[in-house]
Design a protein around this motif. Structure first.
Motif, PDB file in Angstrom:
ATOM      1  N   THR A  25     -38.107  88.931  -1.269  1.00  0.00           N
ATOM      2  CA  THR A  25     -36.692  88.706  -1.549  1.00  0.00           C
ATOM      3  C   THR A  25     -36.507  87.438  -2.374  1.00  0.00           C
ATOM      4  OG1 THR A  25     -36.072  89.845   0.487  1.00  0.00           O
ATOM      5  CG2 THR A  25     -34.414  88.411  -0.498  1.00  0.00           C
ATOM      6  N   LEU A  26     -37.269  86.427  -2.075  1.00  0.00           N
ATOM      7  CA  LEU A  26     -37.213  85.204  -2.876  1.00  0.00           C
ATOM      8  C   LEU A  26     -37.746  85.456  -4.283  1.00  0.00           C
ATOM      9  CD1 LEU A  26     -38.393  82.644  -0.193  1.00  0.00           C
ATOM     10  CD2 LEU A  26     -36.132  82.730  -1.251  1.00  0.00           C
ATOM     11  N   LEU A  27     -38.841  86.195  -4.381  1.00  0.00           N
ATOM     12  CA  LEU A  27     -39.423  86.482  -5.698  1.00  0.00           C
ATOM     13  C   LEU A  27     -38.484  87.306  -6.571  1.00  0.00           C
ATOM     14  CD1 LEU A  27     -43.114  87.298  -4.740  1.00  0.00           C
ATOM     15  CD2 LEU A  27     -42.285  85.274  -5.951  1.00  0.00           C
ATOM     16  N   ALA A 108     -28.293  82.861  -7.998  1.00  0.00           N
ATOM     17  CA  ALA A 108     -27.967  83.322  -9.352  1.00  0.00           C
ATOM     18  C   ALA A 108     -28.819  82.595 -10.388  1.00  0.00           C
ATOM     19  CB  ALA A 108     -26.487  83.117  -9.638  1.00  0.00           C
ATOM     20  N   ALA A 109     -29.026  81.292 -10.181  1.00  0.00           N
ATOM     21  CA  ALA A 109     -29.846  80.525 -11.115  1.00  0.00           C
ATOM     22  C   ALA A 109     -31.296  81.009 -11.082  1.00  0.00           C
ATOM     23  CB  ALA A 109     -29.767  79.038 -10.790  1.00  0.00           C
ATOM     24  N   LEU A 110     -31.815  81.300  -9.898  1.00  0.00           N
ATOM     25  CA  LEU A 110     -33.178  81.824  -9.792  1.00  0.00           C
ATOM     26  C   LEU A 110     -33.307  83.167 -10.504  1.00  0.00           C
ATOM     27  CD1 LEU A 110     -34.183  81.037  -6.099  1.00  0.00           C
ATOM     28  CD2 LEU A 110     -35.290  80.172  -8.163  1.00  0.00           C
ATOM     29  N   LYS A 111     -32.265  83.974 -10.422  1.00  0.00           N
ATOM     30  CA  LYS A 111     -32.295  85.293 -11.050  1.00  0.00           C
ATOM     31  C   LYS A 111     -32.410  85.182 -12.566  1.00  0.00           C
ATOM     32  CE  LYS A 111     -30.202  88.517  -8.927  1.00  0.00           C
ATOM     33  NZ  LYS A 111     -29.318  89.481  -8.321  1.00  0.00           N
ATOM     34  N   LEU A 156     -33.287  75.365 -14.074  1.00  0.00           N
ATOM     35  CA  LEU A 156     -32.373  75.400 -12.926  1.00  0.00           C
ATOM     36  C   LEU A 156     -31.384  74.245 -12.981  1.00  0.00           C
ATOM     37  CD1 LEU A 156     -34.559  76.426  -9.850  1.00  0.00           C
ATOM     38  CD2 LEU A 156     -32.904  77.798 -11.109  1.00  0.00           C
ATOM     39  N   ARG A 157     -31.876  73.081 -13.331  1.00  0.00           N
ATOM     40  CA  ARG A 157     -30.976  71.924 -13.446  1.00  0.00           C
ATOM     41  C   ARG A 157     -29.898  72.178 -14.484  1.00  0.00           C
ATOM     42  NH1 ARG A 157     -36.098  68.757 -12.951  1.00  0.00           N
ATOM     43  NH2 ARG A 157     -36.040  67.871 -10.862  1.00  0.00           N
TER      44      ARG A 157
END
Length: 173
Positions: A25-27, A108-111, A156-157
């Motif tokens: 799920t994290l990946l 959302a940023a990770l996506k 991400l930043r």
């Protein structure tokens, strides 16, 4: 009739499946359905390679690598490349997502990150693996892990609007 191999595999799945779904799920940046598919693919591959898995020096690393390979295989599927993204999804029931401790903004940023960058961040900061173990899980060099992690944190930043001098990794704790 089950043999010893089947029994061992069943015990492994019973003990590790929840953690694998959480990692997947994290990946996948919160995509619970894709995470379930990845875990199923990884478990299928593990069952086929069960003797090799049992001989592995680092069984946890073997499983992580299998999960990342399943994600990579999934991203290469021809129909995945032809999918169109939509700004708004049709109405659907909200799913309970393991790893729900992530803020919506961070999810959302990770996506927005490419899968390999996302995997580097997940293994380094969510699972607190060192550079060598992360490189082993991703099948790359330690230098690649360092550069992918640095670039991912910078992205991400930028997406989250966090100043560069603020440690973003605190968000992962």
């Amino acid at each position: 009739m089950k043999n010893e191999r089947d029994e061992q595999f069943h015990r492994f799945v019973a003990a590790k499946r929840a953690g694998l779904v959480r990692t997947a799920t994290l990946l996948t940046a919160g995509d619970a359905h894709l995470a379930e598919d990845l875990v199923q693919s990884a478990l299928t591959k593990l069952y086929v390679a069960w003797p090799a898995f049992q001989r592995a020096d680092n069984p946890d690393g073997y499983v992580r690598r299998t999960l990342v390979n399943a994600l990579t295989d999934e991203r290469r599927r021809w129909w995945r490349r032809r999918e169109r993204t939509m700004a708004e999804l049709p109405e659907h029931a909200a799913a309970e997502v393991p790893g729900g401790e992530l803020s919506d903004g961070l999810r959302a940023a990770l996506k927005e990150l490419p899968p390999r960058m996302r995997a580097a961040l997940v293994f380094r900061y969510f699972y607190d693996l060192d550079v060598a173990d992360t490189a082993d899980a991703l099948g790359c060099s330690e230098g690649t892990v360092k550069s992918q992690t640095a670039r991912a944190l910078d992205r991400l930043r930028a997406v989250l609007g966090t100043p560069l001098n603020t440690p973003l990794t605190r968000s992962f704790s």
